[in-house]
Design an enzyme around this catalytic site. Structure first.
Site, PDB file in Angstrom:
ATOM      1  N   SER A  32     -12.610  -2.948  -2.381  1.00 26.08           N
ATOM      2  CA  SER A  32     -11.293  -3.573  -2.562  1.00 26.08           C
ATOM      3  C   SER A  32     -11.357  -5.046  -2.973  1.00 26.08           C
ATOM      4  O   SER A  32     -10.365  -5.588  -3.449  1.00 26.08           O
ATOM      5  CB  SER A  32     -10.441  -3.431  -1.305  1.00 26.08           C
ATOM      6  OG  SER A  32     -10.924  -4.262  -0.274  1.00 26.08           O
ATOM      7  N   LYS A  74      -9.357  -9.587   2.525  1.00 28.19           N
ATOM      8  CA  LYS A  74      -8.373  -9.571   1.443  1.00 28.19           C
ATOM      9  C   LYS A  74      -8.100 -11.015   1.012  1.00 28.19           C
ATOM     10  O   LYS A  74      -8.496 -11.969   1.661  1.00 28.19           O
ATOM     11  CB  LYS A  74      -7.048  -8.933   1.884  1.00 28.19           C
ATOM     12  CG  LYS A  74      -7.137  -7.468   2.262  1.00 28.19           C
ATOM     13  CD  LYS A  74      -7.312  -6.573   1.071  1.00 28.19           C
ATOM     14  CE  LYS A  74      -7.248  -5.116   1.479  1.00 28.19           C
ATOM     15  NZ  LYS A  74      -8.458  -4.383   1.284  1.00 28.19           N
TER      16      LYS A  74
END
Length: 185
Positions: A32, A74
């Site tokens: 990710s 993230k």
């Protein structure tokens, strides 16, 4: 004279020890954050980075993912009070388009296949902070995200691999208590 040197150096040594104690290494478990962090790379996280200040747009953070019951990395895109919108993978913060500068995809052919880079690699600039992102035009169901205004203690996060990230486009904003630290390397 030696005593004076000791007194002058002591605060620096204590500060250094405290900094070292707040750093921890984590292995990246998924793609990710590609191409910024690759699968199985180590990320060094400062757990005290936000002790005396707030996380800033563009920071790469370690947070607690309550859906997966694990920690994840993230990119912090929005802070409390921000209006966030995503149109065809382009981020708008407070109605200001965050610029993308496209990079030659062949420059990233060295990235291992398991990271699954998209067809596009770009430098995204979030209010002066540059970082790499990747996506494939038209691939992700969440390439568009309707406008949201973040409440107090809410943060909007995105993965740098926009086609392959369970981020705020899917789970909604996270709260400040979920943020554990700042990725420093």
């Amino acid at each position: 004279m030696k005593k004076l040197k000791f007194i002058l150096l002591l605060p620096a040594v204590v500060f250094l020890i405290l900094c070292l104690l707040s750093l921890r290494a984590y292995t990246i478990a998924g793609p990710s954050m590609s191409p910024t962090l690759l699968l199985n790379e180590l990320a060094i996280v400062n757990h005290n980075a936000y002790k005396f200040g707030q996380a800033e747009r563009g920071d790469m953070i370690l947070y607690f993912d309550s859906i997966k019951n694990s920690v994840a990395v993230k990119r912090l895109i929005g802070i409390p009070g921000d209006k966030i919108e995503v149109k065809e993978n382009v981020v708008y913060i407070n109605d200001i388009e965050q610029k993308q500068t496209f990079q030659p995809r062949e420059n990233y052919n060295h990235v291992p296949q398991e990271n699954g880079l998209g067809d596009i690699v770009a430098i995204e600039n979030i209010f002066g902070q540059d970082h790499l992102i990747t996506y494939t035009k038209g691939k992700s169901d969440k390439r568009n995200f309707t406008s949201i205004t973040l409440n107090e203690n809410e943060y909007f996060i995105l993965g740098d691999h926009r086609d392959n990230s369970a981020d705020s486009r899917f789970i909604g904003p996270i709260n400040g208590e979920q943020i554990f630290g700042k990725v420093v390397w």
